[in-house]
Write a protein that holds these residues in place. Structure first.
Motif, PDB file in Angstrom:
ATOM      1  N   VAL A   1       0.634  -1.569  -0.107  1.00  0.00           N
ATOM      2  CA  VAL A   1       0.200   0.184  -0.109  1.00  0.00           C
ATOM      3  C   VAL A   1       0.681   1.269   0.035  1.00  0.00           C
ATOM      4  N   SER A   2       0.804   2.068  -0.815  1.00  0.00           N
ATOM      5  CA  SER A   2       1.489   3.497  -1.309  1.00  0.00           C
ATOM      6  C   SER A   2       1.326   4.313   1.152  1.00  0.00           C
ATOM      7  N   VAL A   3       2.307   5.033   0.654  1.00  0.00           N
ATOM      8  CA  VAL A   3       2.286   5.222   2.195  1.00  0.00           C
ATOM      9  C   VAL A   3       2.711   7.364   2.099  1.00  0.00           C
ATOM     10  N   ARG A   4       2.934   7.258   0.368  1.00  0.00           N
ATOM     11  CA  ARG A   4       3.281   8.483   0.042  1.00  0.00           C
ATOM     12  C   ARG A   4       1.351   9.715   0.768  1.00  0.00           C
ATOM     13  N   GLY A   5       1.898  11.025   1.444  1.00  0.00           N
ATOM     14  CA  GLY A   5       1.845  12.009   1.443  1.00  0.00           C
ATOM     15  C   GLY A   5       1.235  11.106   3.174  1.00  0.00           C
ATOM     16  N   LEU A   6       1.044   9.789   3.581  1.00  0.00           N
ATOM     17  CA  LEU A   6       0.169   9.394   4.855  1.00  0.00           C
ATOM     18  C   LEU A   6       0.844  10.120   6.357  1.00  0.00           C
ATOM     19  N   PRO A   7      -0.256  11.080   7.410  1.00  0.00           N
ATOM     20  CA  PRO A   7       0.332  11.782   8.555  1.00  0.00           C
ATOM     21  C   PRO A   7       1.453  10.687   8.905  1.00  0.00           C
ATOM     22  N   ASP A   8       1.995  11.190  10.122  1.00  0.00           N
ATOM     23  CA  ASP A   8       3.508  10.298  10.754  1.00  0.00           C
ATOM     24  C   ASP A   8       2.348   9.076  11.413  1.00  0.00           C
ATOM     25  N   GLU A   9       1.733  10.138  12.368  1.00  0.00           N
ATOM     26  CA  GLU A   9       1.047   8.577  12.876  1.00  0.00           C
ATOM     27  C   GLU A   9       0.078   7.659  12.501  1.00  0.00           C
ATOM     28  N   ILE A  10      -0.235   7.598  10.814  1.00  0.00           N
ATOM     29  CA  ILE A  10      -0.592   6.792  10.429  1.00  0.00           C
ATOM     30  C   ILE A  10       0.020   6.168   9.680  1.00  0.00           C
ATOM     31  N   ARG A  11       1.518   6.617   9.166  1.00  0.00           N
ATOM     32  CA  ARG A  11       2.541   5.648   8.068  1.00  0.00           C
ATOM     33  C   ARG A  11       2.897   4.697   8.952  1.00  0.00           C
ATOM     34  N   PRO A  12       3.313   4.346  10.758  1.00  0.00           N
ATOM     35  CA  PRO A  12       3.382   3.193  10.855  1.00  0.00           C
ATOM     36  C   PRO A  12       2.788   2.596  10.356  1.00  0.00           C
ATOM     37  N   LEU A  13       1.467   2.247  10.729  1.00  0.00           N
ATOM     38  CA  LEU A  13       1.074   1.529  10.889  1.00  0.00           C
ATOM     39  C   LEU A  13       0.698   0.597   9.468  1.00  0.00           C
ATOM     40  N   VAL A  14       0.283   1.424   8.505  1.00  0.00           N
ATOM     41  CA  VAL A  14       1.024   0.600   6.773  1.00  0.00           C
ATOM     42  C   VAL A  14       1.609   0.580   7.058  1.00  0.00           C
ATOM     43  N   GLN A  15       3.686   1.117   7.159  1.00  0.00           N
ATOM     44  CA  GLN A  15       4.322   0.406   6.769  1.00  0.00           C
ATOM     45  C   GLN A  15       3.741  -1.420   7.414  1.00  0.00           C
ATOM     46  N   GLU A  16       3.542  -1.197   8.708  1.00  0.00           N
ATOM     47  CA  GLU A  16       3.768  -2.603   9.216  1.00  0.00           C
ATOM     48  C   GLU A  16       2.697  -3.225   8.595  1.00  0.00           C
ATOM     49  N   LEU A  17       1.436  -3.192   7.811  1.00  0.00           N
ATOM     50  CA  LEU A  17       0.642  -3.705   7.171  1.00  0.00           C
ATOM     51  C   LEU A  17       1.208  -4.036   5.993  1.00  0.00           C
ATOM     52  N   ASN A  18       2.502  -3.414   4.941  1.00  0.00           N
ATOM     53  CA  ASN A  18       3.346  -4.003   4.131  1.00  0.00           C
ATOM     54  C   ASN A  18       3.793  -4.995   4.443  1.00  0.00           C
ATOM     55  N   LEU A  19       4.256  -5.241   5.799  1.00  0.00           N
ATOM     56  CA  LEU A  19       5.523  -5.770   6.219  1.00  0.00           C
ATOM     57  C   LEU A  19       4.497  -7.358   5.560  1.00  0.00           C
ATOM     58  N   LEU A  20       3.428  -6.670   6.681  1.00  0.00           N
ATOM     59  CA  LEU A  20       2.473  -8.413   6.706  1.00  0.00           C
ATOM     60  C   LEU A  20       2.444  -8.899   5.684  1.00  0.00           C
ATOM     61  N   LEU A  21       1.972  -7.832   4.507  1.00  0.00           N
ATOM     62  CA  LEU A  21       1.508  -8.817   3.106  1.00  0.00           C
ATOM     63  C   LEU A  21       3.136  -9.033   2.762  1.00  0.00           C
ATOM     64  N   GLU A  22       4.098  -8.817   2.748  1.00  0.00           N
ATOM     65  CA  GLU A  22       5.338  -9.173   2.259  1.00  0.00           C
ATOM     66  C   GLU A  22       5.556 -10.701   2.317  1.00  0.00           C
ATOM     67  N   ARG A  23       5.337 -10.725   4.161  1.00  0.00           N
ATOM     68  CA  ARG A  23       5.541 -11.920   4.593  1.00  0.00           C
ATOM     69  C   ARG A  23       3.839 -13.189   4.100  1.00  0.00           C
ATOM     70  N   MET A  24       2.910 -12.754   3.963  1.00  0.00           N
ATOM     71  CA  MET A  24       1.824 -13.163   2.731  1.00  0.00           C
ATOM     72  C   MET A  24       1.878 -13.511   1.987  1.00  0.00           C
ATOM     73  N   ARG A  25       2.324 -12.678   0.440  1.00  0.00           N
ATOM     74  CA  ARG A  25       3.054 -13.219  -0.020  1.00  0.00           C
ATOM     75  C   ARG A  25       4.204 -14.437  -0.761  1.00  0.00           C
ATOM     76  N   GLY A  26       5.085 -14.188   1.111  1.00  0.00           N
ATOM     77  CA  GLY A  26       5.969 -15.092   0.565  1.00  0.00           C
ATOM     78  C   GLY A  26       5.373 -16.616   1.391  1.00  0.00           C
ATOM     79  N   ALA A  27       4.662 -16.638   1.458  1.00  0.00           N
ATOM     80  CA  ALA A  27       3.459 -17.534   2.474  1.00  0.00           C
ATOM     81  C   ALA A  27       2.647 -18.782   1.398  1.00  0.00           C
ATOM     82  N   PHE A  28       2.336 -17.790   0.809  1.00  0.00           N
ATOM     83  CA  PHE A  28       1.425 -18.012  -0.322  1.00  0.00           C
ATOM     84  C   PHE A  28       2.310 -19.036  -1.521  1.00  0.00           C
TER      85      PHE A  28
END
Length: 443
Positions: free
Chosen positions: A195-222
């Protein structure tokens, strides 16, 4: 009745900011009113005092006429009541004859009720006369209200503009969050791209970055599961085809000897297919196991004894002697069932590759600096050095391997070892013949 704001950051920000503006304006208005009223009280008290002092500087009754004349026609007479008394209690002057102040005089400031209205009274005594000056309190309140209104008016005028600005700023600030939400909502189930993190506020960006890490792990698992399913389908095709051929051979058997041979081959084929399915299920369970699986103290020596008891029938069938040496206790944190499966697979490989009739397998536990080592030695043909890493790949079989197997035992063992922070290495056996499987567990 509660306001459902806890699920909307935008609504919560707008509600509390706009409410803060409104409450702030009301509080400022109330403070301005009280402050202005206090100032008006001081001003008008000073006015009353100065009026009484100015009247008291004359020569008593001689100044009554001119004072009355000035009071009757001046604007001050509309707001003020002025009375002058002689020392013996005779009233000689009254600016407004229809209203009379109380005859009981209290020197200094006091309040008096006249015709339902409250008047502020200041009384002054001189050697020649007593002067009373009173003013309607409504004049003060009206002035205080007017001053407070003039103070609050700019705030009230600017409040809608300020609310509009806040509304626009909050909406504009949350646009990246809305865009990210729309990006996720529009995705197909198989789309696991970041998910793109461009322009996201500082409070939301870490959450989306963790979501991207989860998606990456899911891609590897799948991807891993997809490869596993493909490999499993490929590996199952051969034993199932062999079972079909053996069944046909059994059906075509013409004499009891051929039928018995076909039954033996069919039974062996079923055993190999069963073993392959068990290995596939074990691999799927170990790869799907969560990292947060609760760990408990485990005695590795007890794990070795249980794994040995489960594989002993196979060793006895090939007349292989299995010994357990070294330390009798080795405590660690782990999952006991998984560790038993790890050791059982290593023992199973050692038994399969050891020669029948007089072969020997040695198991040993040994404490080292910061680790506990498990070693399993066999007397088989060994594995070439250049293939010792590849044999941990699923379904891989070393060159020259003539034993029947699924190629999953070592892959399962490494998966379990990785979950426990352990490492597996393959080495030459100390006897010069065979292979040593070494597992180093953290102490």
């Amino acid at each position: 009745m509660s306001i459902p704001l806890s699920y909307s950051l935008r609504a919560r920000l707008l509600f509390f900011l706009l409410a803060a503006i409104a409450v702030g304006a009301l509080v400022q208005g109330a403070i301005a009113y009280r402050s202005t009223l206090a100032q008006a009280d001081d001003i008008f008290d000073s006015l009353l005092q100065r009026t009484a002092l100015s009247l008291g500087t004359g020569d008593g009754l001689l100044s009554t006429g001119p004072t009355h004349a000035r009071g009757a026609g001046s604007p001050v007479a509309d707001d003020l009541i002025i009375q002058i008394w002689t020392p013996d209690g005779l009233r000689v002057f009254n600016s407004r004859s229809r209203l009379r102040l109380p005859s009981q005089i209290v020197l200094g400031f006091s309040d008096a009720k006249l015709e339902g209205e409250t008047y502020r009274v200041y009384s002054l005594a001189t050697p020649f006369q007593v002067i009373q000056v009173a003013q309607d309190m409504r004049v003060r309140k009206n002035m205080a209200s007017a001053l407070a209104l003039r103070t609050v008016a700019p705030i009230a005028a600017a409040a809608p503009l300020l609310m509009l600005i806040i509304w626009c700023v909050v909406s504009w600030s949350l646009r990246p969050v809305k865009r990210a939400r729309a990006q996720v909502a529009a995705r197909q189930p198989e789309d696991l791209s970041p998910v793109s993190v461009r322009g996201l506020p500082d409070e939301i960006r870490p959450l989306v970055q963790e979501l991207n890490l989860l998606l990456e792990r899911m891609r590897g698992a799948f991807a891993q599961q997809k490869q596993f399913v493909g490999d499993a389908a490929h590996e199952l095709r051969s034993p199932l085809a062999a079972l079909r051929l053996q069944m046909q051979a059994l059906q075509r058997a013409a004499d009891p000897a051929a039928r018995q041979l076909a039954e033996q081959r069919l039974t062996a084929g079923i055993d190999r297919a069963t073993r392959l399915v068990e290995q596939l299920l074990s691999m799927a369970r170990q790869e799907g196991a969560q990292e947060q699986t609760p760990l408990a103290p485990v005695d590795l020596a007890d794990v070795l004894r249980q794994a040995l008891s489960e594989t002993l029938p196979e060793a006895n069938a090939k007349s292989i002697d299995v010994t357990l040496d070294g330390d009798t206790q080795a405590q660690m944190q782990g999952n006991r069932d998984a560790l038993v499966l790890l050791v059982r697979n290593l023992l199973d490989n050692a038994i399969k590759h050891s020669p029948a009739g007089g072969g020997r397998i040695g198991m040993r536990l040994e404490h080292g600096p910061g680790r506990v080592s498990l070693m399993i030695d066999d007397e088989g043909p060994g594995i070439p050095v250049h293939e010792r890493e590849r044999v941990f790949d699923r379904f891989y079989r070393a060159e020259g391997n003539t034993t029947h197997g699924s190629g999953l035992g070592l892959a399962i063992a490494r998966t379990i070892a990785d979950r426990h922070g352990a490492t597996i290495t393959l080495e030459d056996a100390p006897s010069g013949q065979g292979l040593r499987a070494r597992v180093n567990f953290p102490a």
